[in-house]
Design a protein around this motif. Sequence first.
Motif, PDB file in Angstrom:
ATOM      1  N   LEU A  60       6.822  -6.566  -2.940  1.00  0.00           N
ATOM      2  CA  LEU A  60       5.529  -6.255  -1.859  1.00  0.00           C
ATOM      3  C   LEU A  60       4.792  -7.336  -1.642  1.00  0.00           C
ATOM      4  N   ARG A  61       4.721  -8.325  -2.426  1.00  0.00           N
ATOM      5  CA  ARG A  61       4.143  -9.530  -2.219  1.00  0.00           C
ATOM      6  C   ARG A  61       3.890 -10.178  -0.871  1.00  0.00           C
ATOM      7  N   GLU A  62       5.080 -10.560  -0.439  1.00  0.00           N
ATOM      8  CA  GLU A  62       5.081 -11.232   1.004  1.00  0.00           C
ATOM      9  C   GLU A  62       5.767 -10.031   2.056  1.00  0.00           C
ATOM     10  N   ALA A  63       5.910  -8.887   1.455  1.00  0.00           N
ATOM     11  CA  ALA A  63       6.419  -7.823   2.663  1.00  0.00           C
ATOM     12  C   ALA A  63       5.554  -7.749   3.627  1.00  0.00           C
ATOM     13  N   ASP A  64       6.050  -7.815   5.001  1.00  0.00           N
ATOM     14  CA  ASP A  64       5.193  -7.747   6.121  1.00  0.00           C
ATOM     15  C   ASP A  64       5.762  -6.556   7.227  1.00  0.00           C
ATOM     16  N   SER A  65       6.821  -5.903   6.773  1.00  0.00           N
ATOM     17  CA  SER A  65       7.572  -5.214   7.776  1.00  0.00           C
ATOM     18  C   SER A  65       8.080  -4.172   7.195  1.00  0.00           C
ATOM     19  N   VAL A  66       8.171  -2.921   7.864  1.00  0.00           N
ATOM     20  CA  VAL A  66       9.025  -1.719   7.377  1.00  0.00           C
ATOM     21  C   VAL A  66      10.162  -1.451   8.311  1.00  0.00           C
ATOM     22  N   ASP A  67      10.615  -2.607   8.843  1.00  0.00           N
ATOM     23  CA  ASP A  67      11.902  -2.738   9.488  1.00  0.00           C
ATOM     24  C   ASP A  67      12.335  -1.634  10.460  1.00  0.00           C
ATOM     25  N   GLY A  68      11.321  -1.278  11.291  1.00  0.00           N
ATOM     26  CA  GLY A  68      11.436  -0.190  12.201  1.00  0.00           C
ATOM     27  C   GLY A  68      11.250   1.128  12.022  1.00  0.00           C
ATOM     28  N   MET A  69      11.037   1.469  10.795  1.00  0.00           N
ATOM     29  CA  MET A  69      11.226   2.649  10.191  1.00  0.00           C
ATOM     30  C   MET A  69      10.445   3.596  11.162  1.00  0.00           C
ATOM     31  N   THR A  93      -0.073  -1.169   2.512  1.00  0.00           N
ATOM     32  CA  THR A  93       0.655  -1.382   1.463  1.00  0.00           C
ATOM     33  C   THR A  93       1.464  -0.017   0.930  1.00  0.00           C
ATOM     34  N   GLY A  94       0.795   1.033   1.284  1.00  0.00           N
ATOM     35  CA  GLY A  94       1.521   2.316   1.081  1.00  0.00           C
ATOM     36  C   GLY A  94       2.924   2.614   2.062  1.00  0.00           C
ATOM     37  N   LEU A  95       2.788   2.119   3.385  1.00  0.00           N
ATOM     38  CA  LEU A  95       3.880   2.144   3.977  1.00  0.00           C
ATOM     39  C   LEU A  95       5.024   1.433   3.541  1.00  0.00           C
ATOM     40  N   LEU A  96       4.716   0.061   3.179  1.00  0.00           N
ATOM     41  CA  LEU A  96       5.546  -0.861   2.551  1.00  0.00           C
ATOM     42  C   LEU A  96       6.430  -0.476   1.371  1.00  0.00           C
ATOM     43  N   ALA A  97       5.276   0.073   0.618  1.00  0.00           N
ATOM     44  CA  ALA A  97       5.991   0.821  -0.616  1.00  0.00           C
ATOM     45  C   ALA A  97       7.053   2.103  -0.273  1.00  0.00           C
ATOM     46  N   ALA A  98       6.650   2.809   0.675  1.00  0.00           N
ATOM     47  CA  ALA A  98       7.500   3.790   1.149  1.00  0.00           C
ATOM     48  C   ALA A  98       8.792   3.393   1.520  1.00  0.00           C
ATOM     49  N   ARG A  99       8.882   2.193   2.188  1.00  0.00           N
ATOM     50  CA  ARG A  99      10.139   1.502   2.604  1.00  0.00           C
ATOM     51  C   ARG A  99      10.677   0.797   1.537  1.00  0.00           C
ATOM     52  N   ALA A 137     -11.050   6.718  -6.922  1.00  0.00           N
ATOM     53  CA  ALA A 137     -12.059   7.503  -7.131  1.00  0.00           C
ATOM     54  C   ALA A 137     -13.259   6.711  -7.599  1.00  0.00           C
ATOM     55  N   ARG A 138     -13.194   5.602  -7.255  1.00  0.00           N
ATOM     56  CA  ARG A 138     -14.213   4.554  -7.865  1.00  0.00           C
ATOM     57  C   ARG A 138     -15.818   4.729  -7.919  1.00  0.00           C
ATOM     58  N   TYR A 139     -16.193   4.535  -9.072  1.00  0.00           N
ATOM     59  CA  TYR A 139     -17.746   4.767  -9.417  1.00  0.00           C
ATOM     60  C   TYR A 139     -18.185   6.059  -9.220  1.00  0.00           C
ATOM     61  N   THR A 140     -17.274   6.827  -9.439  1.00  0.00           N
ATOM     62  CA  THR A 140     -17.601   8.571  -9.704  1.00  0.00           C
ATOM     63  C   THR A 140     -17.255   8.911 -10.954  1.00  0.00           C
ATOM     64  N   PRO A 141     -17.806   9.874 -11.493  1.00  0.00           N
ATOM     65  CA  PRO A 141     -17.627  10.176 -12.987  1.00  0.00           C
ATOM     66  C   PRO A 141     -16.392  10.166 -13.660  1.00  0.00           C
ATOM     67  N   LEU A 142     -15.450  10.481 -12.503  1.00  0.00           N
ATOM     68  CA  LEU A 142     -13.898  10.781 -12.865  1.00  0.00           C
ATOM     69  C   LEU A 142     -13.074   9.653 -12.219  1.00  0.00           C
ATOM     70  N   GLN A 143     -13.581   8.333 -12.245  1.00  0.00           N
ATOM     71  CA  GLN A 143     -12.784   7.398 -11.692  1.00  0.00           C
ATOM     72  C   GLN A 143     -11.894   7.031 -12.593  1.00  0.00           C
ATOM     73  N   ALA A 144     -10.369   6.783 -12.078  1.00  0.00           N
ATOM     74  CA  ALA A 144      -9.259   6.685 -12.945  1.00  0.00           C
ATOM     75  C   ALA A 144      -8.538   5.333 -12.795  1.00  0.00           C
ATOM     76  N   THR A 145      -7.976   4.855 -13.744  1.00  0.00           N
ATOM     77  CA  THR A 145      -7.122   3.679 -13.529  1.00  0.00           C
ATOM     78  C   THR A 145      -5.574   4.052 -13.481  1.00  0.00           C
ATOM     79  N   VAL A 146      -5.149   3.317 -12.454  1.00  0.00           N
ATOM     80  CA  VAL A 146      -3.570   3.616 -12.161  1.00  0.00           C
ATOM     81  C   VAL A 146      -2.884   2.156 -12.057  1.00  0.00           C
ATOM     82  N   LEU A 147      -1.651   2.463 -11.892  1.00  0.00           N
ATOM     83  CA  LEU A 147      -0.728   1.310 -11.813  1.00  0.00           C
ATOM     84  C   LEU A 147      -0.283   1.118 -10.471  1.00  0.00           C
ATOM     85  N   GLY A 148      -0.787   0.177  -9.548  1.00  0.00           N
ATOM     86  CA  GLY A 148      -0.480   0.193  -8.132  1.00  0.00           C
ATOM     87  C   GLY A 148       0.686  -0.726  -7.898  1.00  0.00           C
ATOM     88  N   ALA A 149       1.586  -0.074  -6.795  1.00  0.00           N
ATOM     89  CA  ALA A 149       2.763  -0.716  -6.836  1.00  0.00           C
ATOM     90  C   ALA A 149       2.696  -2.245  -6.474  1.00  0.00           C
TER      91      ALA A 149
END
Length: 363
Positions: A119-128, A203-209, A96-108
């Motif tokens: 995740l640094r070199e992840a490039d596939s969700v393996d057919g998921m 990266t969300g899909l890679l994190a899901a897998r 929610a960047r640059y809004t009054p309620l921007q929040a800092t989170v830890l990204g995977a």
Amino acid sequence: MENATLFGVIRWRKGEVVRVRREWPGAVELDVAVAEGECRALAYPPLVGRPEVGDTVLLNTTALAMGLGTGGYAMVVAVPDRLPQDPSGPGHLVKARYTPLQATVLGADEQGSPHHEALREADSVDGMPVVVADLHSALPAILCGLYADSPGIRVAYVMQDGGALPAWFSMSCATLRERDWLCGVVTTGQSFGGDVEAVTLHTGLLAARHVLGADVAVVAQGPGNLGTGTRWGFSGVAAGEAVNAAAVLAGRPVAALRVSEGDRRERHVGVSHHSLTAYGRVALAPAQVVVPDLPGEFGATVREQAAALATRHEIVTVPVDGLHEALKASPVRLSTMGRGLEEDLAYFVTSAAAGRHAASLLS
């Protein structure tokens, strides 16, 4: 060119909390007394702290004044007399960047995350299988179809930022997590509040897998989609982009159609123009488009409309026997645009059919 001056973009009110109505993970529903009377308000304790009866709260009443269905709350912006403690711990992603309620989170996916190396070199969700839907309301119906045929699998919800930004807004997600129908929620882009945070849908899909260990991912925006009645002015355009993301990561995109027999708007009757545009124009990678084998003239209309997508995608016709019963067993109330299961059965059966097909890809 001079910047345009915007007036009245937020309706501000100050009020007093008179009662706590109910709460679920990440959210508290309140009754607040304001100058005009009492109103229903929603607070996100991770952002503003937990309001108590008697607290003065600062409210944004814009959505409430507009009469929005999904977003019809006054939103608590601050509890000015009892501010929460400063956040502690790692996390450098600002959402929610640059809004009054921007929040800092830890990204995977960020440095400092315990999942960064995975995740640094992840490039596939393996057919998921990745089931893509326009509306958030399709999520529980897709899960009903998945679990009817493949109980015990792990399913992650990857939330786009086209609707609600806080995942906490969704009572369905909270219940589905509690019932173990979701192994986790991944919030991507500007959305936040999931079990896992990610910078992009990719990266969300890679994190899901690779972080949540999902067998299947369901991608959809949060509650409260935006539409304008124009060809391109709707947030569900992102469904086409989700097909592309799933394909480039070696996933198996499964496109859930938005189908309705109960919507009074002609552009959404049968196969919605949202699906025809997102999958027919935006999705450049091929997907398996699931067409439910609905009976009668309406079913024939849906099949005819969906056939327009065959030039780019594979059309898969899926039987719907048993799906009505599976939907009735949903652990959360099924509702889309104010219509329940029996009021728009075709919508929910179509979503469940996409789940059924995704389950078949696991065998």
